[in-house]
Scaffold this motif. Structure first.
Motif, PDB file in Angstrom:
ATOM      1  N   UNK A 139     110.981 -70.647  40.936  1.00 43.51           N
ATOM      2  CA  UNK A 139     111.093 -71.343  42.224  1.00 43.51           C
ATOM      3  C   UNK A 139     112.537 -71.467  42.735  1.00 43.51           C
ATOM      4  N   UNK A 140     113.522 -71.673  41.836  1.00 41.29           N
ATOM      5  CA  UNK A 140     114.903 -71.740  42.350  1.00 41.29           C
ATOM      6  C   UNK A 140     115.344 -70.459  43.070  1.00 41.29           C
ATOM      7  N   UNK A 141     114.613 -69.368  42.906  1.00 41.10           N
ATOM      8  CA  UNK A 141     114.955 -68.132  43.627  1.00 41.10           C
ATOM      9  C   UNK A 141     114.418 -68.153  45.056  1.00 41.10           C
ATOM     10  N   UNK A 142     113.574 -69.132  45.369  1.00 41.78           N
ATOM     11  CA  UNK A 142     112.979 -69.179  46.711  1.00 41.78           C
ATOM     12  C   UNK A 142     114.081 -69.293  47.771  1.00 41.78           C
ATOM     13  N   UNK A 143     115.079 -70.112  47.480  1.00 48.62           N
ATOM     14  CA  UNK A 143     116.160 -70.333  48.464  1.00 48.62           C
ATOM     15  C   UNK A 143     117.000 -69.074  48.671  1.00 48.62           C
ATOM     16  N   UNK A 144     116.888 -68.115  47.741  1.00 46.28           N
ATOM     17  CA  UNK A 144     117.596 -66.842  47.905  1.00 46.28           C
ATOM     18  C   UNK A 144     116.735 -65.830  48.658  1.00 46.28           C
ATOM     19  N   UNK A 145     115.551 -66.272  49.061  1.00 44.02           N
ATOM     20  CA  UNK A 145     114.681 -65.384  49.838  1.00 44.02           C
ATOM     21  C   UNK A 145     113.905 -64.390  49.000  1.00 44.02           C
ATOM     22  N   UNK A 146     113.811 -64.641  47.693  1.00 43.89           N
ATOM     23  CA  UNK A 146     113.065 -63.703  46.844  1.00 43.89           C
ATOM     24  C   UNK A 146     111.560 -63.992  46.971  1.00 43.89           C
ATOM     25  N   UNK A 147     110.745 -62.980  47.275  1.00 46.60           N
ATOM     26  CA  UNK A 147     109.287 -63.175  47.302  1.00 46.60           C
ATOM     27  C   UNK A 147     108.798 -63.498  45.888  1.00 46.60           C
ATOM     28  N   UNK A 148     108.001 -64.552  45.799  1.00 46.37           N
ATOM     29  CA  UNK A 148     107.622 -65.057  44.476  1.00 46.37           C
ATOM     30  C   UNK A 148     106.106 -65.158  44.310  1.00 46.37           C
ATOM     31  N   UNK A 149     105.680 -65.258  43.059  1.00 44.03           N
ATOM     32  CA  UNK A 149     104.244 -65.321  42.774  1.00 44.03           C
ATOM     33  C   UNK A 149     104.005 -66.004  41.440  1.00 44.03           C
ATOM     34  N   UNK A 150     102.766 -66.413  41.237  1.00 46.08           N
ATOM     35  CA  UNK A 150     102.376 -66.926  39.918  1.00 46.08           C
ATOM     36  C   UNK A 150     100.952 -66.495  39.612  1.00 46.08           C
ATOM     37  N   UNK A 151     100.747 -66.103  38.366  1.00 49.10           N
ATOM     38  CA  UNK A 151      99.396 -65.774  37.915  1.00 49.10           C
ATOM     39  C   UNK A 151      98.520 -67.016  38.042  1.00 49.10           C
ATOM     40  N   UNK A 152      97.289 -66.831  38.541  1.00 48.55           N
ATOM     41  CA  UNK A 152      96.334 -67.943  38.647  1.00 48.55           C
ATOM     42  C   UNK A 152      95.208 -67.723  37.633  1.00 48.55           C
ATOM     43  N   UNK A 153      95.359 -68.309  36.451  1.00 47.05           N
ATOM     44  CA  UNK A 153      94.256 -68.205  35.488  1.00 47.05           C
ATOM     45  C   UNK A 153      93.196 -69.261  35.792  1.00 47.05           C
ATOM     46  N   UNK A 154      92.016 -69.095  35.237  1.00 52.14           N
ATOM     47  CA  UNK A 154      90.988 -70.129  35.367  1.00 52.14           C
ATOM     48  C   UNK A 154      91.559 -71.429  34.808  1.00 52.14           C
ATOM     49  N   UNK A 155      91.330 -72.531  35.524  1.00 53.27           N
ATOM     50  CA  UNK A 155      92.036 -73.779  35.188  1.00 53.27           C
ATOM     51  C   UNK A 155      91.187 -74.792  34.426  1.00 53.27           C
ATOM     52  N   UNK A 156      89.929 -74.468  34.151  1.00 55.75           N
ATOM     53  CA  UNK A 156      89.034 -75.525  33.653  1.00 55.75           C
ATOM     54  C   UNK A 156      89.440 -76.129  32.317  1.00 55.75           C
ATOM     55  N   UNK A 157      90.036 -75.324  31.423  1.00 53.35           N
ATOM     56  CA  UNK A 157      90.329 -75.839  30.070  1.00 53.35           C
ATOM     57  C   UNK A 157      91.780 -76.285  29.883  1.00 53.35           C
ATOM     58  N   UNK A 158      92.644 -75.917  30.826  1.00 54.84           N
ATOM     59  CA  UNK A 158      94.091 -76.073  30.602  1.00 54.84           C
ATOM     60  C   UNK A 158      94.507 -77.511  30.331  1.00 54.84           C
ATOM     61  N   UNK A 159      94.034 -78.435  31.170  1.00 54.79           N
ATOM     62  CA  UNK A 159      94.555 -79.799  31.060  1.00 54.79           C
ATOM     63  C   UNK A 159      93.839 -80.636  30.001  1.00 54.79           C
ATOM     64  N   UNK A 160      93.042 -79.962  29.174  1.00 54.54           N
ATOM     65  CA  UNK A 160      92.523 -80.640  27.985  1.00 54.54           C
ATOM     66  C   UNK A 160      93.512 -80.514  26.835  1.00 54.54           C
ATOM     67  N   UNK A 161      94.363 -79.498  26.914  1.00 52.07           N
ATOM     68  CA  UNK A 161      95.221 -79.188  25.756  1.00 52.07           C
ATOM     69  C   UNK A 161      96.717 -79.241  26.093  1.00 52.07           C
ATOM     70  N   UNK A 162      97.030 -79.103  27.348  1.00 56.82           N
ATOM     71  CA  UNK A 162      98.386 -79.065  27.914  1.00 56.82           C
ATOM     72  C   UNK A 162      99.259 -80.236  27.415  1.00 56.82           C
ATOM     73  N   UNK A 163     100.428 -79.928  26.865  1.00 52.59           N
ATOM     74  CA  UNK A 163     101.397 -80.963  26.443  1.00 52.59           C
ATOM     75  C   UNK A 163     100.858 -81.857  25.329  1.00 52.59           C
TER      76      UNK A 163
END
Lengths: 454, 454
Positions: B398-422
């Motif tokens: 995200x800090x590259x956004x201000x430099x005008x770099x086109x950015x992206x993030x993989x979108x995995x299925x989210x159903x299980x993530x916040x059961x184990x996250x952190x």
């Protein structure tokens, strides 16, 4: 005047269409909110898997599960619940063991499972040299002389290149189904197959095999885990190896059993929409994803329609089918009875791909019906269902195809299914509550649309 | 003549477009086949999680993981591998405990985790009455007098109605981030929050909190599991309860550390495409999904380009960012250095949503760039990626956004993530090898397209 009408008409129709789609979208969210907030499918599945466990058709546990299903359908608010008589085959596993050794080595036990419907060794040791083939083509190269008296080991692996593991399962399926018949006809004593599994572990998976009608040999068929299979192949490439199989499995005739059915009566007519899964499972694990998930999702949909007071036009009927795993007698009997009772079925959907996050719904119906459902895609997208292109239906409802009933099956994400399917690993802890409930959401939404529009 | 040209031209262009899309489709399959058949991401993740484990930035384990990353990037075939210096905060947990009791009851221990960056009690018992609030609005109703000297308990739950659990995380996030500052300003002694979790268990989850710049109090902040939170709320609705907190956590200055970078040089120019994840994790569990998954996927993509000889036009650079979890110093330093080195970055993508089955790619870039990528959707559909509508990018890029770099993030299925996250539950066994590898496939395919077309 005319041109004015032409200008106004599309706006007017547009307005209707817009508000209709908006109204549907609100009902989609109501169904989703209800299931994700108050859904009982997950706790029902815990109850089924932990208090009854696996439930092969013909077993005492299966009979218990029919009483459980009656109870749960009543709790969900069904207007009417009954059992439908089904004659099922009785296959019993009993004790079983498989040992292997090299020419000068010691016997070593392998984890194994006899394939469902297979005959066993009647408790006697069956000992023979193992011969390895990679696939059917390799096997076909062998003469009867080369096969006679041997145990044939087929090590055909799941093809990892298929994105849908269901395709890999389809591709490898004939080895489980037919290897014993192929080998029996050339005089083999038994077959060992690599389990139908996408895992990198050593868990053996069972599943139905069959003997060809003209097959008099009926030799035993067993499955071993992927790691054992790879090790055995490696061994057999450099030296001779022998197997000692001892098993008691076999068919023990037939028995009277039941599918369990519950419904909420249609407000407009008695035409039937079926949603279901199969209540039986294999005799290992807990039958959690296969197909406890489909059962509790179907009951959840009935509960949700009742709770939200959705006033279904047609009768919505949950069918918990008997004997999918080793006979499909429940599904066949149900379709036969439709004809006998002269009932009109307008739609059937099954969930039998596991309680995983939904990706879409497979549609087996006339092109114009498919197109209509596909035109609703944007309503489903926020719930993660985007794929309405596949053309198949659940095994239990497939017998209704010949009656012209439009059919469908929930398409859950397939990546994890064949690691646990038909094995000791198919347990409640492998099911995620949100994934399970989302599957019910998407099926409930489709049933809502079909009830309203068909 | 003219009309003939007009007829032929579209056919000719159509032919080019068709064969171009066919060629891309073949490369998509090559990338997929290679990763699903020969991918090492899963075994790399096993190595990282089992032999190093969790790796909070500033810890010795983190430093080990930087050497590990250098080694893995070299094994994957990087033309160049280096470490980029980053100054990171050092936060240490130490021993900690939380007990509660009712007025006449006995002390009872609760599972808990101090929030990251929180100050502790310096090893002394901090004892006070607990007051319960459901949310910020309720808290704002309380006067400083009511809060002073108390431990404030915020029991704001994940909203189950959001289909993406990421939205529920965003919705509940301010309680973890800011509750200590809100309560500290009204004189509270500490805060207890309900863990940011979608689970129905009692696992506590940590994660970053911060004290407002003008916040002099810096009171301790801890999280408890969802079940404990519900029980505590129930208790506090009928009687008084007290907490005894003892913790040693706190900031211990700053330290020199490193992000790890490896690249394969562009064949046409040195313009950079970044793919990355963060190498640090919280100090519990194994940092498997968060974000070991993103690291091994990124390395896998480099390996695949090299192995397939894809002859990238631009430089493809894997960045294993330092300190995402409690400071984003790696991401900020990287963006700063781009400017210092006057490098041109044409695209950046991160995987930091877990190694789950992919559903799409979020795009944070100019509308015409988004549209171009969306026009490639049909190429991705067979691989399960259909959602190119979301607009965000990974925290580290995200800090590259201000430099005008086109950015992206993989979108995995989210159903299980916040059961184990952190949490202690973020371990290797929660990762499925095919789901992990499919995430790498989809990112690799997008990088292939961008490298070729931009």
């Amino acid at each position: 005047m005319k041109s004015n009408l032409l200008t106004i008409l599309p706006l007017f129709l547009g307005g209707i269409l817009f508000s209709q789609s908006q109204a549907d979208s609100i009902q989609f969210k109501n169904i989703s909110d209800e299931i994700l907030t108050n859904g009982v499918a997950y706790e029902n599945l815990r109850d089924l898997t932990k208090n009854i466990g696996h439930r092969l058709s013909g077993s005492e546990a299966y009979e218990k599960s029919t009483d459980w299903a009656v109870q749960k359908l009543k709790e969900a608010g069904a207007d009417k619940v009954w059992k439908e008589e089904v004659t099922v085959p009785v296959w019993v596993r009993g004790k079983e063991s498989l040992q292997i050794k090299t020419e000068n080595g010691a016997w070593k036990s392998l984890k194994m499972l006899s394939l469902g419907n297979s005959e066993g060794t009647k408790g006697k040791n069956l000992e023979a040299e193992i011969i390895f083939v990679k696939n059917k083509q390799d096997f076909d190269q062998l003469s009867a002389e080369q096969v006679k008296g041997k145990i044939v080991f087929f090590n055909y692996a799941f093809n990892p290149k298929f994105i849908s593991t269901g395709q890999a399962y389809g591709d490898a399926g004939m080895y489980r189904r037919s290897a014993a018949s192929w080998a029996g006809k050339k005089g083999a004593k038994a077959v060992i197959i690599r389990s139908l599994s996408s895992a990198v572990d050593d868990v053996p998976h069972t599943g139905m095999m069959r003997y060809d009608a003209d097959d008099q040999a009926k030799i035993p068929a067993v499955a071993i885990g992927p790691k054992s299979a790879d090790e055995l192949e490696k061994t057999l490439k450099t030296q001779k190896a022998f197997a000692k199989l001892n098993s008691n499995c076999g068919m023990q005739g037939e028995k009277k059993s039941y599918s369990v059915i519950g419904e909420i009566t249609g407000n407009k007519d008695k035409n039937v929409i079926v949603v279901g899964g199969h209540l039986d499972s294999w005799d290992v694990g807990e039958g959690a994803h296969d197909d406890g998930a489909g059962i509790v999702q179907s009951i959840e949909i009935l509960r949700t329609f009742k709770k939200l007071g959705l006033k279904n036009n047609h009768t919505i009927r949950v069918v918990c089918f008997a004997n999918e795993e080793n006979g499909v007698r429940g599904g066949n009997t149900y379709a036969d009875n439709i004809q006998k009772k002269n009932e009109k079925h307008i739609f059937g959907i099954e969930s039998d791909g596991g309680g995983f996050t939904p990706r879409g719904i497979a549609l087996l119906m006339a092109p114009e019906q498919r197109k209509q459902i596909q035109s609703w895609r944007s309503l489903f997208l926020p719930y993660g269902a985007y794929n309405f292109e596949l053309q198949y239906a659940g095994t239990d409802i497939e017998p209704m195809e010949k009656l012209g009933v439009p059919l469908a099956e929930l398409v859950p994400d397939s990546q994890r299914y064949f690691e646990i399917h038909h094995s000791e690993e198919d347990t409640f802890d492998k099911v995620n509550h949100r994934e399970l409930h989302l599957g019910a959401v998407v099926m409930g939404q489709l049933i809502y649309m079909i009830d309203k529009n068909w």
